[in-house]
Design a protein around this motif. Structure first.
Motif, PDB file in Angstrom:
ATOM      1  N   MET A  37       0.828  -1.197   0.000  1.00 27.77           N
ATOM      2  CA  MET A  37       0.000   0.000   0.000  1.00 27.77           C
ATOM      3  C   MET A  37       0.870   1.259   0.000  1.00 27.77           C
ATOM      4  O   MET A  37       0.606   2.172  -0.755  1.00 27.77           O
ATOM      5  N   THR A  38       1.904   1.284   0.847  1.00 23.84           N
ATOM      6  CA  THR A  38       2.748   2.478   0.900  1.00 23.84           C
ATOM      7  C   THR A  38       3.581   2.636  -0.357  1.00 23.84           C
ATOM      8  O   THR A  38       3.900   3.754  -0.733  1.00 23.84           O
ATOM      9  N   THR A  39       3.937   1.539  -1.024  1.00 25.87           N
ATOM     10  CA  THR A  39       4.693   1.657  -2.275  1.00 25.87           C
ATOM     11  C   THR A  39       3.826   2.257  -3.370  1.00 25.87           C
ATOM     12  O   THR A  39       4.322   3.005  -4.208  1.00 25.87           O
ATOM     13  N   ASP A  40       2.521   1.943  -3.383  1.00 25.36           N
ATOM     14  CA  ASP A  40       1.614   2.559  -4.354  1.00 25.36           C
ATOM     15  C   ASP A  40       1.508   4.053  -4.113  1.00 25.36           C
ATOM     16  O   ASP A  40       1.530   4.844  -5.061  1.00 25.36           O
ATOM     17  N   VAL A  41       1.379   4.450  -2.860  1.00 27.76           N
ATOM     18  CA  VAL A  41       1.311   5.871  -2.511  1.00 27.76           C
ATOM     19  C   VAL A  41       2.617   6.557  -2.871  1.00 27.76           C
ATOM     20  O   VAL A  41       2.627   7.648  -3.441  1.00 27.76           O
ATOM     21  N   SER A  42       3.726   5.917  -2.569  1.00 25.21           N
ATOM     22  CA  SER A  42       5.037   6.477  -2.883  1.00 25.21           C
ATOM     23  C   SER A  42       5.216   6.656  -4.388  1.00 25.21           C
ATOM     24  O   SER A  42       5.743   7.670  -4.843  1.00 25.21           O
ATOM     25  N   ARG A  43       4.784   5.662  -5.166  1.00 26.47           N
ATOM     26  CA  ARG A  43       4.863   5.763  -6.630  1.00 26.47           C
ATOM     27  C   ARG A  43       4.013   6.913  -7.148  1.00 26.47           C
ATOM     28  O   ARG A  43       4.416   7.641  -8.046  1.00 26.47           O
ATOM     29  N   GLU A  44       2.819   7.065  -6.587  1.00 19.99           N
ATOM     30  CA  GLU A  44       1.920   8.144  -7.017  1.00 19.99           C
ATOM     31  C   GLU A  44       2.521   9.513  -6.688  1.00 19.99           C
ATOM     32  O   GLU A  44       2.448  10.434  -7.498  1.00 19.99           O
ATOM     33  N   ILE A  45       3.131   9.641  -5.520  1.00 22.09           N
ATOM     34  CA  ILE A  45       3.777  10.903  -5.138  1.00 22.09           C
ATOM     35  C   ILE A  45       4.930  11.206  -6.083  1.00 22.09           C
ATOM     36  O   ILE A  45       5.059  12.327  -6.581  1.00 22.09           O
ATOM     37  N   ASN A  46       5.776  10.210  -6.356  1.00 25.75           N
ATOM     38  CA  ASN A  46       6.897  10.416  -7.280  1.00 25.75           C
ATOM     39  C   ASN A  46       6.417  10.762  -8.686  1.00 25.75           C
ATOM     40  O   ASN A  46       7.021  11.588  -9.370  1.00 25.75           O
ATOM     41  N   LYS A  47       5.316  10.137  -9.116  1.00 23.17           N
ATOM     42  CA  LYS A  47       4.757  10.440 -10.439  1.00 23.17           C
ATOM     43  C   LYS A  47       4.306  11.900 -10.500  1.00 23.17           C
ATOM     44  O   LYS A  47       4.581  12.602 -11.469  1.00 23.17           O
ATOM     45  N   ASN A  48       3.625  12.379  -9.459  1.00 18.27           N
ATOM     46  CA  ASN A  48       3.179  13.765  -9.406  1.00 18.27           C
ATOM     47  C   ASN A  48       4.370  14.724  -9.352  1.00 18.27           C
ATOM     48  O   ASN A  48       4.357  15.781  -9.991  1.00 18.27           O
ATOM     49  N   LEU A  49       5.389  14.362  -8.567  1.00 12.52           N
ATOM     50  CA  LEU A  49       6.572  15.218  -8.471  1.00 12.52           C
ATOM     51  C   LEU A  49       7.297  15.300  -9.800  1.00 12.52           C
ATOM     52  O   LEU A  49       7.724  16.377 -10.227  1.00 12.52           O
ATOM     53  N   ASN A  50       7.441  14.162 -10.480  1.00 16.21           N
ATOM     54  CA  ASN A  50       8.090  14.164 -11.791  1.00 16.21           C
ATOM     55  C   ASN A  50       7.286  14.973 -12.797  1.00 16.21           C
ATOM     56  O   ASN A  50       7.855  15.685 -13.623  1.00 16.21           O
ATOM     57  N   GLY A  51       5.965  14.866 -12.737  1.00 17.00           N
ATOM     58  CA  GLY A  51       5.112  15.657 -13.626  1.00 17.00           C
ATOM     59  C   GLY A  51       5.295  17.147 -13.402  1.00 17.00           C
ATOM     60  O   GLY A  51       5.381  17.927 -14.345  1.00 17.00           O
ATOM     61  N   GLY A  52       5.374  17.557 -12.135  1.00 18.44           N
ATOM     62  CA  GLY A  52       5.605  18.967 -11.815  1.00 18.44           C
ATOM     63  C   GLY A  52       6.975  19.433 -12.274  1.00 18.44           C
ATOM     64  O   GLY A  52       7.132  20.549 -12.772  1.00 18.44           O
ATOM     65  N   LEU A  53       7.958  18.570 -12.119  1.00 17.79           N
ATOM     66  CA  LEU A  53       9.321  18.903 -12.539  1.00 17.79           C
ATOM     67  C   LEU A  53       9.388  19.054 -14.059  1.00 17.79           C
ATOM     68  O   LEU A  53       9.949  20.026 -14.576  1.00 17.79           O
ATOM     69  N   ILE A  54       8.788  18.115 -14.774  1.00 18.38           N
ATOM     70  CA  ILE A  54       8.776  18.183 -16.244  1.00 18.38           C
ATOM     71  C   ILE A  54       8.014  19.424 -16.713  1.00 18.38           C
ATOM     72  O   ILE A  54       8.457  20.133 -17.621  1.00 18.38           O
ATOM     73  N   THR A  55       6.876  19.706 -16.088  1.00 11.72           N
ATOM     74  CA  THR A  55       6.100  20.886 -16.439  1.00 11.72           C
ATOM     75  C   THR A  55       6.931  22.157 -16.237  1.00 11.72           C
ATOM     76  O   THR A  55       6.933  23.052 -17.084  1.00 11.72           O
TER      77      THR A  55
ATOM     78  N   LEU B 194       9.363  24.003  -6.508  1.00 11.18           N
ATOM     79  CA  LEU B 194       8.345  23.352  -5.673  1.00 11.18           C
ATOM     80  C   LEU B 194       8.450  21.838  -5.769  1.00 11.18           C
ATOM     81  O   LEU B 194       8.320  21.136  -4.762  1.00 11.18           O
ATOM     82  N   SER B 195       8.687  21.335  -6.971  1.00 14.72           N
ATOM     83  CA  SER B 195       8.820  19.876  -7.147  1.00 14.72           C
ATOM     84  C   SER B 195      10.050  19.346  -6.429  1.00 14.72           C
ATOM     85  O   SER B 195       9.997  18.293  -5.795  1.00 14.72           O
ATOM     86  N   LEU B 196      11.166  20.069  -6.535  1.00 18.86           N
ATOM     87  CA  LEU B 196      12.382  19.627  -5.847  1.00 18.86           C
ATOM     88  C   LEU B 196      12.210  19.684  -4.335  1.00 18.86           C
ATOM     89  O   LEU B 196      12.667  18.790  -3.613  1.00 18.86           O
ATOM     90  N   ASN B 197      11.520  20.717  -3.853  1.00 25.85           N
ATOM     91  CA  ASN B 197      11.254  20.820  -2.421  1.00 25.85           C
ATOM     92  C   ASN B 197      10.356  19.679  -1.956  1.00 25.85           C
ATOM     93  O   ASN B 197      10.616  19.051  -0.929  1.00 25.85           O
ATOM     94  N   ALA B 198       9.312  19.392  -2.713  1.00 26.20           N
ATOM     95  CA  ALA B 198       8.407  18.294  -2.349  1.00 26.20           C
ATOM     96  C   ALA B 198       9.129  16.958  -2.403  1.00 26.20           C
ATOM     97  O   ALA B 198       8.890  16.080  -1.572  1.00 26.20           O
TER      98      ALA B 198
END
Length: 190
Positions: free
Chosen positions: A1-19, A172-176
């Motif tokens: 369960m925590t790995t799914d949450v961790s993956r989702e957080i990393n996906k959002n962070l990478n999306g923000g970084l790419i944006t 913001l992405s790097l901080n998160a």
């Protein structure tokens, strides 16, 4: 369960970084071709005005029994006519928008200076004073160089704004990312 949450957080962070990186690149391109960017911004404003005018027209017809129908109709016509004018005469629109920007900055700078002197007894009032002076100088530069600065000015300012938006997203992405992946695996060394 925590790995799914961790993956989702990393996906959002990478999306923000790419944006953020893409926005920064777009900002640099906008500054590199300021005449094109200015014309694009002017055309975008024209489209927004026309859309807003038709929206106001629909509202006017839906609420015609509530009073003020003629004024609502005239207002929608003003929006539509201004948008069409900006489409048909883009260079005139660019000149007008640049002059309006200069006027806005001159007015804002004047108000900031007045505010600064009213805040003078407070700590850090000089920041407001500095902001007012810089804004007043920018407005003056636009006014005194108008119409020669019109073709490139708006595009350059839009580009600068896009660059700073991109940089803020990256930061913001790097901080998160640093918060979600603390050093030592989140183990408190004490």
């Amino acid at each position: 369960m925590t790995t799914d949450v961790s993956r989702e957080i990393n996906k959002n962070l990478n999306g923000g970084l790419i944006t953020g990186v893409l926005l920064s690149i777009a900002g640099v391109i906008a500054i590199a071709v300021p005449n094109f960017t200015t014309l694009f911004a002017e055309t975008w404003i024209a489209a927004i005005l026309i859309f807003a005018g038709f929206t106001k027209l629909v509202y006017a017809t839906q609420t015609r029994d509530r009073g003020g129908f003629i004024w609502k109709l005239l207002l929608s016509g003003l929006y539509i006519a201004t948008g069409i004018m900006l489409f048909v005469y883009p260079y005139t629109g660019v000149l007008t928008l640049t002059l309006l920007l200069g006027s806005f900055l001159l007015t804002e700078g004047t108000f900031e200076l007045i505010l600064a002197f009213q805040l003078r007894p407070q700590e850090n009032w000089a920041w407001v004073l500095g902001n007012g002076i810089i804004t007043l100088v920018l407005g003056g530069m636009i006014w005194f160089q108008w119409p020669f600065n019109a073709p490139w000015l708006l595009g350059t300012l839009v580009g600068i704004s896009i660059i700073f938006s991109g940089i803020s997203r990256v930061m913001l992405s790097l901080n998160a990312r640093s918060i979600s992946n603390p050093p030592n695996g989140g183990i408190n060394p004490t």
